[in-house]
Design a protein around this motif. Structure first.
Motif, PDB file in Angstrom:
ATOM      1  N   ARG A 149       0.824  -1.216   0.000  1.00 43.93           N
ATOM      2  CA  ARG A 149       0.000   0.000   0.000  1.00 43.93           C
ATOM      3  C   ARG A 149       0.856   1.262   0.000  1.00 43.93           C
ATOM      4  O   ARG A 149       0.398   2.323  -0.421  1.00 43.93           O
ATOM      5  N   LEU A 150       2.109   1.149   0.475  1.00 46.42           N
ATOM      6  CA  LEU A 150       3.010   2.304   0.474  1.00 46.42           C
ATOM      7  C   LEU A 150       3.516   2.624  -0.930  1.00 46.42           C
ATOM      8  O   LEU A 150       4.108   3.684  -1.148  1.00 46.42           O
ATOM      9  N   GLY A 151       3.308   1.718  -1.866  1.00 42.75           N
ATOM     10  CA  GLY A 151       3.817   1.908  -3.220  1.00 42.75           C
ATOM     11  C   GLY A 151       5.113   1.170  -3.485  1.00 42.75           C
ATOM     12  O   GLY A 151       5.709   1.304  -4.561  1.00 42.75           O
ATOM     13  N   ALA A 152       5.588   0.392  -2.501  1.00 44.62           N
ATOM     14  CA  ALA A 152       6.842  -0.337  -2.667  1.00 44.62           C
ATOM     15  C   ALA A 152       6.673  -1.493  -3.658  1.00 44.62           C
ATOM     16  O   ALA A 152       5.586  -2.064  -3.797  1.00 44.62           O
ATOM     17  N   ARG A 153       7.762  -1.831  -4.333  1.00 47.41           N
ATOM     18  CA  ARG A 153       7.773  -2.951  -5.281  1.00 47.41           C
ATOM     19  C   ARG A 153       8.408  -4.175  -4.625  1.00 47.41           C
ATOM     20  O   ARG A 153       9.399  -4.048  -3.905  1.00 47.41           O
ATOM     21  N   LYS A 154       7.856  -5.328  -4.936  1.00 53.93           N
ATOM     22  CA  LYS A 154       8.414  -6.579  -4.416  1.00 53.93           C
ATOM     23  C   LYS A 154       9.666  -6.932  -5.207  1.00 53.93           C
ATOM     24  O   LYS A 154       9.627  -7.054  -6.436  1.00 53.93           O
ATOM     25  N   ASP A 155      10.793  -7.050  -4.507  1.00 53.62           N
ATOM     26  CA  ASP A 155      12.061  -7.381  -5.157  1.00 53.62           C
ATOM     27  C   ASP A 155      12.246  -8.887  -5.306  1.00 53.62           C
ATOM     28  O   ASP A 155      12.906  -9.357  -6.232  1.00 53.62           O
ATOM     29  N   GLY A 156      11.706  -9.644  -4.347  1.00 51.20           N
ATOM     30  CA  GLY A 156      11.875 -11.092  -4.400  1.00 51.20           C
ATOM     31  C   GLY A 156      11.837 -11.693  -3.016  1.00 51.20           C
ATOM     32  O   GLY A 156      11.525 -11.020  -2.033  1.00 51.20           O
ATOM     33  N   VAL A 157      12.148 -12.972  -2.939  1.00 50.02           N
ATOM     34  CA  VAL A 157      12.102 -13.711  -1.677  1.00 50.02           C
ATOM     35  C   VAL A 157      13.472 -14.355  -1.437  1.00 50.02           C
ATOM     36  O   VAL A 157      14.024 -15.012  -2.324  1.00 50.02           O
ATOM     37  N   ILE A 158      14.002 -14.122  -0.234  1.00 55.09           N
ATOM     38  CA  ILE A 158      15.237 -14.797   0.173  1.00 55.09           C
ATOM     39  C   ILE A 158      14.811 -16.013   0.987  1.00 55.09           C
ATOM     40  O   ILE A 158      14.226 -15.882   2.065  1.00 55.09           O
ATOM     41  N   ARG A 159      15.095 -17.194   0.477  1.00 54.87           N
ATOM     42  CA  ARG A 159      14.623 -18.424   1.124  1.00 54.87           C
ATOM     43  C   ARG A 159      15.572 -18.838   2.242  1.00 54.87           C
ATOM     44  O   ARG A 159      16.788 -18.665   2.148  1.00 54.87           O
ATOM     45  N   GLY A 160      14.970 -19.380   3.333  1.00 55.36           N
ATOM     46  CA  GLY A 160      15.774 -19.855   4.456  1.00 55.36           C
ATOM     47  C   GLY A 160      16.651 -18.768   5.039  1.00 55.36           C
ATOM     48  O   GLY A 160      17.837 -18.977   5.299  1.00 55.36           O
ATOM     49  N   HIS A 161      16.075 -17.598   5.292  1.00 55.36           N
ATOM     50  CA  HIS A 161      16.865 -16.398   5.545  1.00 55.36           C
ATOM     51  C   HIS A 161      17.080 -16.085   7.018  1.00 55.36           C
ATOM     52  O   HIS A 161      18.108 -15.532   7.392  1.00 55.36           O
ATOM     53  N   ALA A 162      16.112 -16.397   7.884  1.00 56.63           N
ATOM     54  CA  ALA A 162      16.226 -15.954   9.279  1.00 56.63           C
ATOM     55  C   ALA A 162      15.430 -16.868  10.202  1.00 56.63           C
ATOM     56  O   ALA A 162      14.506 -17.561   9.764  1.00 56.63           O
ATOM     57  N   LEU A 163      15.811 -16.846  11.477  1.00 59.05           N
ATOM     58  CA  LEU A 163      15.092 -17.640  12.481  1.00 59.05           C
ATOM     59  C   LEU A 163      13.923 -16.849  13.049  1.00 59.05           C
ATOM     60  O   LEU A 163      14.056 -15.665  13.356  1.00 59.05           O
ATOM     61  N   ARG A 164      12.792 -17.530  13.195  1.00 54.62           N
ATOM     62  CA  ARG A 164      11.677 -16.957  13.942  1.00 54.62           C
ATOM     63  C   ARG A 164      11.899 -17.235  15.424  1.00 54.62           C
ATOM     64  O   ARG A 164      12.728 -18.052  15.809  1.00 54.62           O
ATOM     65  N   ARG A 165      11.085 -16.568  16.256  1.00 55.40           N
ATOM     66  CA  ARG A 165      11.241 -16.764  17.701  1.00 55.40           C
ATOM     67  C   ARG A 165      10.900 -18.191  18.133  1.00 55.40           C
ATOM     68  O   ARG A 165      11.353 -18.649  19.183  1.00 55.40           O
ATOM     69  N   ASP A 166      10.102 -18.910  17.309  1.00 56.72           N
ATOM     70  CA  ASP A 166       9.756 -20.288  17.686  1.00 56.72           C
ATOM     71  C   ASP A 166      10.781 -21.298  17.171  1.00 56.72           C
ATOM     72  O   ASP A 166      10.599 -22.506  17.301  1.00 56.72           O
ATOM     73  N   GLY A 167      11.873 -20.810  16.558  1.00 55.44           N
ATOM     74  CA  GLY A 167      12.934 -21.696  16.104  1.00 55.44           C
ATOM     75  C   GLY A 167      12.813 -22.152  14.671  1.00 55.44           C
ATOM     76  O   GLY A 167      13.746 -22.758  14.131  1.00 55.44           O
ATOM     77  N   THR A 168      11.655 -21.893  14.028  1.00 50.41           N
ATOM     78  CA  THR A 168      11.526 -22.254  12.614  1.00 50.41           C
ATOM     79  C   THR A 168      12.286 -21.235  11.762  1.00 50.41           C
ATOM     80  O   THR A 168      12.560 -20.116  12.183  1.00 50.41           O
ATOM     81  N   ILE A 169      12.621 -21.658  10.554  1.00 53.13           N
ATOM     82  CA  ILE A 169      13.377 -20.796   9.648  1.00 53.13           C
ATOM     83  C   ILE A 169      12.420 -20.177   8.636  1.00 53.13           C
ATOM     84  O   ILE A 169      11.641 -20.883   7.993  1.00 53.13           O
ATOM     85  N   ARG A 170      12.499 -18.859   8.508  1.00 52.57           N
ATOM     86  CA  ARG A 170      11.568 -18.161   7.637  1.00 52.57           C
ATOM     87  C   ARG A 170      12.201 -17.807   6.300  1.00 52.57           C
ATOM     88  O   ARG A 170      13.422 -17.651   6.177  1.00 52.57           O
ATOM     89  N   ASP A 171      11.323 -17.660   5.296  1.00 49.17           N
ATOM     90  CA  ASP A 171      11.694 -16.987   4.065  1.00 49.17           C
ATOM     91  C   ASP A 171      11.389 -15.501   4.265  1.00 49.17           C
ATOM     92  O   ASP A 171      10.424 -15.146   4.948  1.00 49.17           O
ATOM     93  N   THR A 172      12.193 -14.621   3.673  1.00 43.94           N
ATOM     94  CA  THR A 172      12.024 -13.182   3.831  1.00 43.94           C
ATOM     95  C   THR A 172      11.626 -12.554   2.508  1.00 43.94           C
ATOM     96  O   THR A 172      12.303 -12.758   1.487  1.00 43.94           O
ATOM     97  N   VAL A 173      10.530 -11.800   2.522  1.00 46.19           N
ATOM     98  CA  VAL A 173      10.066 -11.089   1.331  1.00 46.19           C
ATOM     99  C   VAL A 173      10.665  -9.684   1.358  1.00 46.19           C
ATOM    100  O   VAL A 173      10.545  -8.971   2.345  1.00 46.19           O
ATOM    101  N   MET A 174      11.347  -9.312   0.258  1.00 46.61           N
ATOM    102  CA  MET A 174      12.040  -8.024   0.170  1.00 46.61           C
ATOM    103  C   MET A 174      11.270  -7.068  -0.741  1.00 46.61           C
ATOM    104  O   MET A 174      10.777  -7.461  -1.807  1.00 46.61           O
ATOM    105  N   TYR A 175      11.182  -5.806  -0.298  1.00 48.19           N
ATOM    106  CA  TYR A 175      10.525  -4.749  -1.066  1.00 48.19           C
ATOM    107  C   TYR A 175      11.427  -3.530  -1.110  1.00 48.19           C
ATOM    108  O   TYR A 175      12.290  -3.345  -0.241  1.00 48.19           O
ATOM    109  N   SER A 176      11.194  -2.650  -2.099  1.00 47.31           N
ATOM    110  CA  SER A 176      11.928  -1.388  -2.135  1.00 47.31           C
ATOM    111  C   SER A 176      11.129  -0.320  -2.861  1.00 47.31           C
ATOM    112  O   SER A 176      10.214  -0.606  -3.649  1.00 47.31           O
TER     113      SER A 176
END
Length: 200
Positions: A149-176
């Motif tokens: 809604r801010l007008g940002a464009r989706k750059d892509g997804v970095i897979r297996g990028h970071a740990l969540r607080r519950d210990g699972t590994i998340r994919d990160t969606v990048m915008y700019s």
């Protein structure tokens, strides 16, 4: 000189001021409004971890890679939440906006839109940034919609990028958003704020 200098930003009854240990009790109360630390896809501190959360933010500020703000009601001084510039890259004049959360009682209000308008305005018009970025959990669909809604464009997804607080590994969606896209994004944000003001 540090790229992001301490500054206080305010508009529409919202104030952003540099996060400090003085905000500890207010930040703890804000997180408790809705028990936000229980949300799987956010970085809200648990009550007993609030001081450490602020200390970490201050260390990251000293290191030059994050600048955290407390978000306050400008009239009452009540702490509403926190937001940050992070992954600050002075050489390419890029910052990201994140570590953002608000007490439940002001979610879906004008607060987030106002904060984004202030931070994007300062980044592009004050700091001369070429790009402002965002990143979010691939399962945080509300955050993805808000960023779009801010007008940002989706750059892509970095897979297996970071740990969540519950210990699972998340994919990160990048915008700019690039500097040339800012005038249109600003006009849309102002339109949304005016629309909300007239329907509130």
């Amino acid at each position: 000189m540090t790229f992001v200098q301490p500054i206080t930003l305010r508009d529409r009854g919202v104030r952003l001021e540099p996060l400090s240990l003085e905000h500890e009790s207010g930040l703890r109360a804000a997180a408790a409004d809705g028990e936000l630390w229980k949300l799987r896809v956010t970085s809200v501190p648990e009550p007993q971890d609030t001081r450490a959360y602020i200390e970490t933010a201050l260390k990251m500020r000293a290191d030059g890679n994050r600048f955290a703000f407390a978000v306050l009601d400008d009239a009452t001084g009540q702490v509403l939440g926190s937001t940050s510039y992070h992954d600050i890259l002075p050489a390419v004049k890029r910052v990201e906006i994140g570590y953002t959360w608000y007490r439940k009682s002001v979610q879906r209000s004008h607060v987030n839109t106002t904060c984004k308008l202030l931070m994007m305005g300062h980044a592009f018009d004050g700091l001369g940034c070429h790009v402002v970025g965002w990143r979010t959990d691939n399962f945080n669909f509300a955050s993805q919609r808000a960023i779009e809604r801010l007008g940002a464009r989706k750059d892509g997804v970095i897979r297996g990028h970071a740990l969540r607080r519950d210990g699972t590994i998340r994919d990160t969606v990048m915008y700019s958003l690039r500097a040339g896209e800012w005038p249109e994004a600003r006009a849309q944000l102002l339109y949304l704020l005016e629309l909300r003001a007239h329907t509130a």
